[in-house]
Motif scaffolding. Sequence first.
Motif, PDB file in Angstrom:
ATOM      1  N   TRP A 124       0.791  -1.220   0.000  1.00 38.08           N
ATOM      2  CA  TRP A 124       0.000   0.000   0.000  1.00 38.08           C
ATOM      3  C   TRP A 124       0.830   1.281   0.000  1.00 38.08           C
ATOM      4  O   TRP A 124       0.308   2.368  -0.240  1.00 38.08           O
ATOM      5  CB  TRP A 124      -0.986   0.024   1.157  1.00 38.08           C
ATOM      6  CG  TRP A 124      -0.368  -0.216   2.507  1.00 38.08           C
ATOM      7  CD1 TRP A 124      -0.282  -1.407   3.165  1.00 38.08           C
ATOM      8  CD2 TRP A 124       0.244   0.750   3.361  1.00 38.08           C
ATOM      9  NE1 TRP A 124       0.357  -1.236   4.363  1.00 38.08           N
ATOM     10  CE2 TRP A 124       0.689   0.080   4.513  1.00 38.08           C
ATOM     11  CE3 TRP A 124       0.470   2.117   3.263  1.00 38.08           C
ATOM     12  CZ2 TRP A 124       1.334   0.735   5.553  1.00 38.08           C
ATOM     13  CZ3 TRP A 124       1.120   2.771   4.302  1.00 38.08           C
ATOM     14  CH2 TRP A 124       1.536   2.076   5.429  1.00 38.08           C
ATOM     15  N   THR A 125       2.126   1.192   0.254  1.00 39.46           N
ATOM     16  CA  THR A 125       2.937   2.413   0.353  1.00 39.46           C
ATOM     17  C   THR A 125       3.035   3.169  -0.969  1.00 39.46           C
ATOM     18  O   THR A 125       3.024   4.398  -0.987  1.00 39.46           O
ATOM     19  CB  THR A 125       4.351   2.102   0.881  1.00 39.46           C
ATOM     20  OG1 THR A 125       4.985   1.156   0.024  1.00 39.46           O
ATOM     21  CG2 THR A 125       4.305   1.584   2.303  1.00 39.46           C
ATOM     22  N   GLU A 126       3.110   2.458  -2.080  1.00 38.48           N
ATOM     23  CA  GLU A 126       3.214   3.128  -3.376  1.00 38.48           C
ATOM     24  C   GLU A 126       1.917   3.844  -3.738  1.00 38.48           C
ATOM     25  O   GLU A 126       1.923   4.988  -4.215  1.00 38.48           O
ATOM     26  CB  GLU A 126       3.580   2.120  -4.466  1.00 38.48           C
ATOM     27  CG  GLU A 126       3.841   2.767  -5.798  1.00 38.48           C
ATOM     28  CD  GLU A 126       4.298   1.776  -6.855  1.00 38.48           C
ATOM     29  OE1 GLU A 126       4.233   2.145  -8.024  1.00 38.48           O
ATOM     30  OE2 GLU A 126       4.697   0.650  -6.509  1.00 38.48           O
ATOM     31  N   GLU A 127       0.794   3.189  -3.491  1.00 40.09           N
ATOM     32  CA  GLU A 127      -0.490   3.807  -3.814  1.00 40.09           C
ATOM     33  C   GLU A 127      -0.772   5.006  -2.907  1.00 40.09           C
ATOM     34  O   GLU A 127      -1.289   6.030  -3.360  1.00 40.09           O
ATOM     35  CB  GLU A 127      -1.611   2.770  -3.699  1.00 40.09           C
ATOM     36  CG  GLU A 127      -2.898   3.219  -4.334  1.00 40.09           C
ATOM     37  CD  GLU A 127      -3.886   2.086  -4.490  1.00 40.09           C
ATOM     38  OE1 GLU A 127      -4.365   1.901  -5.618  1.00 40.09           O
ATOM     39  OE2 GLU A 127      -4.187   1.400  -3.495  1.00 40.09           O
TER      40      GLU A 127
ATOM     41  N   GLN B 280     -15.267   2.852  -8.283  1.00 41.39           N
ATOM     42  CA  GLN B 280     -13.842   2.567  -8.485  1.00 41.39           C
ATOM     43  C   GLN B 280     -13.091   2.748  -7.171  1.00 41.39           C
ATOM     44  O   GLN B 280     -13.200   3.773  -6.507  1.00 41.39           O
ATOM     45  CB  GLN B 280     -13.290   3.501  -9.558  1.00 41.39           C
ATOM     46  CG  GLN B 280     -11.911   3.164 -10.028  1.00 41.39           C
ATOM     47  CD  GLN B 280     -11.451   4.111 -11.143  1.00 41.39           C
ATOM     48  OE1 GLN B 280     -12.074   5.124 -11.415  1.00 41.39           O
ATOM     49  NE2 GLN B 280     -10.364   3.751 -11.773  1.00 41.39           N
ATOM     50  N   MET B 281     -12.335   1.723  -6.799  1.00 48.56           N
ATOM     51  CA  MET B 281     -11.610   1.727  -5.524  1.00 48.56           C
ATOM     52  C   MET B 281     -10.108   1.703  -5.767  1.00 48.56           C
ATOM     53  O   MET B 281      -9.645   1.225  -6.795  1.00 48.56           O
ATOM     54  CB  MET B 281     -11.994   0.495  -4.695  1.00 48.56           C
ATOM     55  CG  MET B 281     -13.486   0.353  -4.421  1.00 48.56           C
ATOM     56  SD  MET B 281     -14.089   1.556  -3.262  1.00 48.56           S
ATOM     57  CE  MET B 281     -13.542   0.855  -1.727  1.00 48.56           C
ATOM     58  N   MET B 282      -9.375   2.209  -4.794  1.00 45.98           N
ATOM     59  CA  MET B 282      -7.918   2.086  -4.820  1.00 45.98           C
ATOM     60  C   MET B 282      -7.615   0.697  -4.262  1.00 45.98           C
ATOM     61  O   MET B 282      -7.993   0.387  -3.128  1.00 45.98           O
ATOM     62  CB  MET B 282      -7.264   3.193  -4.012  1.00 45.98           C
ATOM     63  CG  MET B 282      -7.588   4.575  -4.559  1.00 45.98           C
ATOM     64  SD  MET B 282      -6.807   5.887  -3.646  1.00 45.98           S
ATOM     65  CE  MET B 282      -5.319   6.053  -4.585  1.00 45.98           C
ATOM     66  N   SER B 283      -6.955  -0.111  -5.053  1.00 42.95           N
ATOM     67  CA  SER B 283      -6.856  -1.546  -4.754  1.00 42.95           C
ATOM     68  C   SER B 283      -6.206  -1.871  -3.408  1.00 42.95           C
ATOM     69  O   SER B 283      -6.720  -2.696  -2.668  1.00 42.95           O
ATOM     70  CB  SER B 283      -6.121  -2.271  -5.880  1.00 42.95           C
ATOM     71  OG  SER B 283      -4.833  -1.730  -6.043  1.00 42.95           O
ATOM     72  N   THR B 284      -5.109  -1.239  -3.077  1.00 45.70           N
ATOM     73  CA  THR B 284      -4.432  -1.616  -1.826  1.00 45.70           C
ATOM     74  C   THR B 284      -4.898  -0.800  -0.627  1.00 45.70           C
ATOM     75  O   THR B 284      -4.791  -1.259   0.507  1.00 45.70           O
ATOM     76  CB  THR B 284      -2.900  -1.472  -1.966  1.00 45.70           C
ATOM     77  OG1 THR B 284      -2.580  -0.124  -2.297  1.00 45.70           O
ATOM     78  CG2 THR B 284      -2.361  -2.427  -3.009  1.00 45.70           C
TER      79      THR B 284
ATOM     80  N   HIS C  87     -12.355   4.765  -1.952  1.00 45.54           N
ATOM     81  CA  HIS C  87     -12.820   5.205  -3.261  1.00 45.54           C
ATOM     82  C   HIS C  87     -11.768   6.073  -3.943  1.00 45.54           C
ATOM     83  O   HIS C  87     -11.145   6.924  -3.310  1.00 45.54           O
ATOM     84  CB  HIS C  87     -14.107   6.025  -3.144  1.00 45.54           C
ATOM     85  CG  HIS C  87     -15.337   5.191  -3.023  1.00 45.54           C
ATOM     86  ND1 HIS C  87     -15.946   4.637  -4.118  1.00 45.54           N
ATOM     87  CD2 HIS C  87     -16.073   4.833  -1.947  1.00 45.54           C
ATOM     88  CE1 HIS C  87     -17.013   3.954  -3.717  1.00 45.54           C
ATOM     89  NE2 HIS C  87     -17.109   4.059  -2.397  1.00 45.54           N
ATOM     90  N   LYS C  88     -11.591   5.857  -5.220  1.00 53.24           N
ATOM     91  CA  LYS C  88     -10.675   6.668  -6.019  1.00 53.24           C
ATOM     92  C   LYS C  88     -11.145   8.126  -6.046  1.00 53.24           C
ATOM     93  O   LYS C  88     -10.354   9.044  -6.271  1.00 53.24           O
ATOM     94  CB  LYS C  88     -10.597   6.107  -7.443  1.00 53.24           C
ATOM     95  CG  LYS C  88      -9.536   6.710  -8.279  1.00 53.24           C
ATOM     96  CD  LYS C  88      -8.531   5.672  -8.651  1.00 53.24           C
ATOM     97  CE  LYS C  88      -7.499   6.262  -9.580  1.00 53.24           C
ATOM     98  NZ  LYS C  88      -6.190   5.832  -9.245  1.00 53.24           N
TER      99      LYS C  88
END
Length: 176
Positions: A43-46, A119-123, A127-128
């Motif tokens: 999750w750190t990159e996202e 739409q979600m942020m995967s990690t 919500h995006k």
Amino acid sequence: MYVLNRFLHALLAWFSIGVFVILIADVVLGVGSRYLLGSQIRWTEELATFLLVWLVFCGAAIAYYDKAHLGINLLMTQLHPSARKITRLVSLLLVLVFTVTVMVWGGIQLTMERYGSGQMMSTLGIHKAWQYLAIPFNGCFIVLFNIGMLIETYKMTDADTELETNAISTEGNTDV
């Protein structure tokens, strides 16, 4: 309006500092985990991308208030003070129209569209739309700052315009 904008500028600056500190901690954690554990925490990159988007738009609003965006003042210094005032008012109005239509209205539409799409942020599991919210959020700051600049410019006399132009033309001069 001036006092409100100064307060909002300070608030936005402190918010940006907080975002930046979290961004630094996140990047250090991501890099550290890659070297110490052999693989980066997912999750750190996202989170870094999310925070960087917010930081960029906050920085744009802060730079707008500080009049630190790139500008070419050559034409302005050649104009009569009253023409400078009119030119500045027109440019501020153009920025206001752009900001309201593209950043605020368009940003709200984009945010609502992303939220509606699910739409979600995967990690991160959020919500995006929260990432896209940076656009209208900071657009509102720019609108308020712009209105303050419009009022300030409208109230200027020719002498004030002349003083401002002299300050701008000597800024960055490094005559030896």
